[in-house]
Structures are given as structure tokens and as C-alpha cells.
Write an enzyme that holds these catalytic residues in place. Structure first.
Site, PDB file in Angstrom:
ATOM      1  N   HIS A  13       0.838  -1.203   0.000  1.00 25.75           N
ATOM      2  CA  HIS A  13       0.000   0.000   0.000  1.00 25.75           C
ATOM      3  C   HIS A  13       0.877   1.259   0.000  1.00 25.75           C
ATOM      4  CE1 HIS A  13      -3.775   2.160   1.401  1.00 25.75           C
ATOM      5  NE2 HIS A  13      -2.834   3.047   1.693  1.00 25.75           N
ATOM      6  N   GLU A  14       1.883   1.298   0.882  1.00 26.88           N
ATOM      7  CA  GLU A  14       2.725   2.497   0.981  1.00 26.88           C
ATOM      8  C   GLU A  14       3.589   2.682  -0.262  1.00 26.88           C
ATOM      9  OE1 GLU A  14       1.852   4.471   3.109  1.00 26.88           O
ATOM     10  OE2 GLU A  14       0.723   3.095   4.365  1.00 26.88           O
ATOM     11  N   HIS A  50       1.521   4.368  -2.758  1.00 23.03           N
ATOM     12  CA  HIS A  50       1.515   5.829  -2.613  1.00 23.03           C
ATOM     13  C   HIS A  50       2.760   6.436  -3.255  1.00 23.03           C
ATOM     14  CE1 HIS A  50      -2.095   6.198  -0.384  1.00 23.03           C
ATOM     15  NE2 HIS A  50      -1.660   5.658   0.740  1.00 23.03           N
ATOM     16  N   HIS A  73      -5.729   6.861  -2.134  1.00 23.74           N
ATOM     17  CA  HIS A  73      -6.657   5.922  -1.508  1.00 23.74           C
ATOM     18  C   HIS A  73      -7.863   5.681  -2.413  1.00 23.74           C
ATOM     19  CE1 HIS A  73      -5.106   6.772   2.808  1.00 23.74           C
ATOM     20  NE2 HIS A  73      -4.521   5.718   2.282  1.00 23.74           N
TER      21      HIS A  73
END
Length: 621
Positions: free
Chosen positions: A342-343, A346, A352
Site C-alpha cells: 500500500h505504501e 503511494h 486511496h
């Protein structure tokens, strides 16, 4: 000034149980004992071709029964896990730096699948027995050894059978980074790539040379044992690798550092202060002696507000912002890997997901909050964000090949894997039932064109034009046999911008985002798009009607952009002359029209505006 964005992800916290196995944590309600039988690569008495001796084979196959049904687990070593110049660094008690270049080619981390289950996956650590996860028939299973051997007793249990401490997803928001003034950030942010070049970047194989740091709390958490820490991180990265394969990205470990004496930066409950401190250390210290594309900090600290991870949006390849910080909060490596994936998302420009973003199966990776169930894939919105990032930033650093330890192994006839120099491989002669393959030589029988594959029938290639994979929807394409190969061609989609859903939308990387589909996702199968008058609310610039945010302020839509702001719907419960919208205090993007949604002829939504297909989707009309 272009300002990079920090995003924090808040997840459910599952404290580490201080145990080497999930079973010993006492959280498993029910499990089955199995005895995996390794299917030999060669039958007894046959001569194996000479190859370099390794402790862990390049391919392995195990058979066992789950619920009385036979399961054959095919495993292949993840040869893209390490860079050739991989190093490890730790510190002596007096603070002296110790850096080594250990041999990592002969490792025990595998990816795989269940035989005869096309949608199955497996991620296994085979160091001492089989330890990991496999997904089959839509169910996720855990396997772990009860004794340190791959052929002795193992426990197998469904992931869903684990006891859960807190099933309520937690949410969080974005944090603006107002302190950056670096010229490099400005230059990268103002770069624009032509649609043709952007498509080239998207299709290119990409590599993220990742540097992992474990802080002092993580070191002490695992009994101050460097070997245990490295095994933990290797296992996490093996999962991350699998997640990013779909984007044609290889996450390659270039270095591991363990702060075994003390932390080199300030680490505290503030996730933002911690990641900024880590970013400054990478820029001022790490990059001077070890190149890397990205660095991630694995910490044992409990961040405030149940934050589990934090990263700079679009920070990849930037000397100041290509970092993230992850909390090691769970005994399950797959959950830590989900946070890291997930990071990294980013860092690659992904935001999101909102409620209208969809995945084919399970939770989406870029959801603002995760619960106990691990995510499976990136959403259509994540693909959009990633494409936009590639188009506007190009991220050149991930386009170079880091010289991984991907060495082609010597083929072994009889191991069930078709390797270089083989025409087929149906296993040892005593178990081979393939009428097209000579088991002893791994060559096709006379007059046979093939031995297996979706386009192979009775040892011959199926005729050109015969269907081997049917289209799933408007944006998918039928795959047809070529008449020259046994394999069904790769899955192809209609070009970006192809009309879909009765001209309600345009295809984007295999999906068809439409207002109707988004209303149904929010309000159920009877929902419809509201009349145009409802969308005029988006010109007000208040909490329920706007197109985008700037420095926390709701920016009203221009008249031509009203279909690209808040989504308005109606259903049977809607009163006359009214319309429904979705709003969440915890997620400001919830209920907004999804990027790529049609807003006019030849126009789609992007960045809160109704823009042309060529600009938005990177195509030439």
C-alpha cells in the site's frame, strides 16, 4: 510550488504474539494435520543432469490432502527477490558499522500455484518445512510445519478460522507536506510525458531497488537475532513481489540494514515526524554509500491514531521523498506485506480508493483502511493513478534493470516443469499419463506438435481462430488460438477509449467506469444516476458539492465539469425532486465520481475536470 503529499494508512492492530508460529499464538480455532509428500523430480535409478549443487531447488512439487481432497502444490523459486549487489548492514554494541555481501541466490522463498486451479496462488517459505499461504477455489489457507521438515506433520487451516481481535476497519486522511522547497521535486513534478512515451513506460518491465531498514525495536522484538529479522523481512518482501507482478514491477531487495545498537533517527508515535526523519536520513546518509530507488522503515513503534504506515504520494525516485514507514504489528507476514505494498503504491502515485473503486476479488490494496482479510489486487482507480504518475513523472529510476540473481537453471527432465531445452515434461515415466510426451527424454512424441496448453488438443495445435478464452465484459477481448502455439495468447483488452456499456463509458485498462456502475456500488442494484439538475450542486463548493480540494478548501466545479465532482444517484427510496449522495467525514474522497468516467462525447473525468480522452487516458483518437 508543487508540494508532495503524505498519506497515512490506519489499519486494525493485531499485536505480535511473541511466537514463531501462528498455531502457538493460540488464535487458531481449527486445523488439519497433513503430511506433504515431495514429488521427486526424477525417479530412482535415473541419472540427473549435472548442475550446481544447491540446498533449495529451483522448482519443487508437493502433494497432500485438504478436507480429503488431493492438493498438488507447484513451487518455483522467486529469483527476482535480490539484486546481485545485495548487502546487509548491522552494528556492533559499540556502534561500529558491519556491512557484508552474503550469498543469497540459494534462498528458500517461492511463489507457486495449485495444480489444475488457474486462479490459485501460493507464497511459501521452505527453509524448514513449508510455511506460508496458498489460495485455492477462492479460499485462503495457511500451512506451517509442526516439525522442522518438509515431509513431517504440517498444520493447514483456513485464514478465516483465525480468531480476530478487532474487525472494525479504521480510516485516516491525507497530510499536506508544506515544508518542501527542493528544486528536484519541482523539476520532476513539472515533467510531462507524451501519450506515446507514457504507453511505452507502462508496458516496460520495471524494477524497484528497495532498501529495507529494521529499527532497534524490531531487532529486540525478534530476540536480538539478526537471522530471524532477515527471515521476517525476506518473507514480507516475497509477498510484496507477488502483489506487484500484475503491474509488471519487480521489487528487488538491494540492501537490508538492522539498527542493532540504537536507532539512527528519531522514531516516536508521530508517523509523520518519523517518516520525515527517515527521509532526511536516507538523503543525507544512506544515498551517499548505497544506491537505491526507495527505502522502507520497518518499526516496532506503535504510531498514534492507529496508523500502520505512511508514505509520500508520488515520491518514487526522488532523493527526498522516496520512502515509507511501516509498523510491524502482526504475526502474519502477509498483513505487513499488504501495508508495505500500500505504501509503495503511494510512492508510485496511487491515492486511496473511494467507494466507487472496484476490484475483481476481495479487498483492494489501496483502500484507506484494511481489516483482517488481506487484499488481493489493485483497483481500477489505482491503475488510473499509476498511469497518470508514469505519464507526468516518468519515474526513470524504476526502468533500469538492477541485475537480479535471475540465473537460468539447468533443465531437469521429469520434474514436471517445462524448462529451457525441453519440449514437454510430464513428470517421471511411472506417473506420466500424457500421450504426447516422451517422459524419459522430455521430447514430444513423433508427429506430436504439443503436449499441453489451452490450444493443444490430441497432441496437435488447435486451429487458428478457435476460442481459448472468452471475453468477460465489454472491455475484454476473446482470445483465439493462433494455430502456431499450444498456449492461449495473453489476455488483451480493447484499447483505452473504446466505447463500452452501450456507450455509457470508455474502456480504461480493461475496465468500464460508468456513473451507473458507481451508483449501484454505493446504493445497490436498483440505483440509477440522478437527473442532471442534481449535479448542479457541484458548483456550490460546499461539503456535498465540489470538484476537488486545494489546501483543504472545496473548489466548486465549473459548469462543464459538474459530472466530475460529487456523484448523485436515485433509487426507489428517493423522494421526488431530490437526489442521494454519499459523504464521509473520515474519507473526503468517498462518493466522488471515479476518474476515467465518461462526462461527454470523447471526454472523461480526471483531476476533478472533464477532459479529452487523449489527455486523460494516454491515447490518440
Amino acid at each position: 510550488m508543487i508540494q508532495p503529499l503524505l498519506v497515512a494508512i490506519c489499519l486494525v492492530v493485531f499485536p505480535y504474539q511473541g511466537s514463531s508460529t501462528i498455531l502457538e499464538s493460540g488464535k487458531v480455532r481449527d486445523y488439519e494435520v497433513v503430511y506433504p509428500q515431495k514429488i521427486p523430480s526424477l525417479p530412482k535409478g535415473r541419472l540427473q543432469r549435472r548442475e550446481e549443487k544447491t540446498k533449495y531447488e529451483n522448482t519443487m512439487k508437493y502433494e497432500f490432502k485438504v478436507n480429503g481432497e488431493p492438493v498438488v502444490l507447484n513451487l518455483e523459486k522467486n529469483k527476482r527477490l535480490f539484486s546481485k549487489d545485495y548487502t546487509e548492514t548491522h552494528y556492533s554494541p559499540d556502534g561500529r558499522e558491519i556491512t557484508t555481501s552474503p550469498p543469497v541466490q540459494d534462498h528458500c522463498y517461492y511463489h507457486g500455484h495449485i495444480q489444475n486451479d488457474a486462479d490459485s496462488t501460493a507464497v511459501i517459505r521452505a527453509c524448514d518445512g513449508l510455511n506460508g499461504y496458498f489460495k485455492s477455489n477462492g479460499e485462503m489457507y495457511i500451512i506451517e510445519p509442526l516439525k522442522l521438515s518438509d515431509s513431517e506433520a504440517h498444520a493447514v487451516f483456513k485464514y478465516e478460522s483465525l480468531e480476530k481481535e478487532d474487525e472494525t476497519p479504521k480510516t485516516c486522511g491525507a497530510i499536506h507536506n508544506s515544508g518542501e522547497s527542493d528544486e528536484t521535486i519541482k523539476k520532476i513534478s513539472n515533467t510531462f510525458v507524451t501519450p506515446e512515451k507514457g504507453e511505452e513506460y507502462l508496458e516496460a518491465e520495471k524494477h524497484i531497488e528497495l532498501y529495507m531498514v529494521a529499527d532497534n525495536l524490531v531487532y529486540r522484538k525478534y530476540s536480538s537475532n539478526i537471522t530471524v529479522v532477515r527471515m521476517r523481512i525476506f518473507e514480507i518482501l516475497n509477498y510484496v513481489n507477488l502483489y506487484y507482478k500484475i503491474l509488471n514491477i519487480h521489487v528487488v531487495l538491494i540492501g537490508l540494514e538492522v539498527w542493532s545498537d540504537e536507532d539512527k533517527i528519531l522514531i516516536n508515535g508521530s508517523s509523520e515526524l518519523t517518516v520525515r526523519s527517515f527521509a532526511a536520513w536516507r538523503h543525507s546518509d544512506l544515498l551517499k554509500h548505497k544506491r537505491n530507488d526507495n527505502a522502507q522503515l520497518l518499526t516496532g513503534i506503535h504510531f498514534d491514531k492507529r496508523v500502520l504506515g505512511i508514505a509520500f504520494i508520488g515520491g518514487m525516485c526522488n532523493n527526498f521523498t522516496s520512502v515509507g514507514a511501516i509498523q510491524d504489528n502482526s504475526i502474519h507476514a502477509v498483513l505487513i506485506a499488504a501495508t508495505m505494498t500500500h505504501e509503495l503504491g503511494h510512492n508510485l502515485g496511487m491515492n486511496h480508493d473511494t467507494d466507487s473503486c472496484t476490484c475483481n476479488t476481495g479487498p483492494c490494496i489501496m483502500k484507506a483502511a484494511l481489516n483482517f482479510k488481506p487484499p488481493y489486487e489493485f483497483s481500477s482507480c489505482s491503475y488510473w493513478d499509476f498511469q497518470n504518475y508514469i505519464m507526468t513523472k516518468s519515474a526513470q529510476c524504476i526502468l533500469n534493470d538492477p541485475l537480479t540473481t535471475d540465473i537460468v537453471p539447468t533443465a531437469i527432465c521429469g520434474n514436471g516443469f517445462v524448462e529451457e531445452g525441453e519440449e514437454c515434461d510430464c513428470g517421471p515415466p511411472e506417473i506420466c499419463k500424457n500421450e504426447c510426451c516422451e517422459a524419459a527424454t522430455c521430447k514430444l512424441k513423433p508427429e506430436a506438435q504439443c503436449a499441453s496448453g489451452a490450444c493443444c488438443e490430441e497432441c496437435q495445435f488447435r486451429r487458428a481462430g478457435e476460442l481459448c478464452r472468452a471475453a468477460k465484459d465489454d472491455c475484454d477481448l476473446d482470445e483465439l488460438c493462433t494455430g502456431q502455439s499450444a498456449e492461449c495468447p495473453m489476455n488483451h483488452f480493447h484499447m483505452n477509449g473504446h466505447p463500452c456499456q452501450n456507450n455509457q463509458g470508455y474502456c480504461f485498462r480493461g475496465t468500464c467506469p460508468t456513473l451507473t456502475k458507481q451508483c449501484i456500488a454505493l446504493w445497490g442494484p436498483d440505483a440509477e444516476v440522478a437527473p442532471d439538475g442534481c449535479f448542479m450542486n457541484n458548483q456550490k463548493g460546499n461539503y456535498y458539492g465540489y470538484c476537488k480540494k486545494k489546501n483543504g478548501t472545496n473548489i466548486p466545479c465549473e459548469p462543464e465539469n459538474v459530472k466530475c465532482g460529487r456523484l448523485y444517484c436515485i433509487d426507489d427510496s428517493t423522494e421526488e425532486n431530490s437526489c442521494k449522495f454519499h459523504f464521509s467525514n473520515e474519507n473526503a474522497n468517498s462518493g466522488m465520481v471515479q476518474p476515467g468516467t465518461k462526462c461527454g462525447e470523447g471526454m472523461v473525468c480526471g483531476f476533478g475536470e472533464c477532459i479529452g480522452l487523449e489527455t486523460a487516458l494516454g491515447i490518440n483518437q
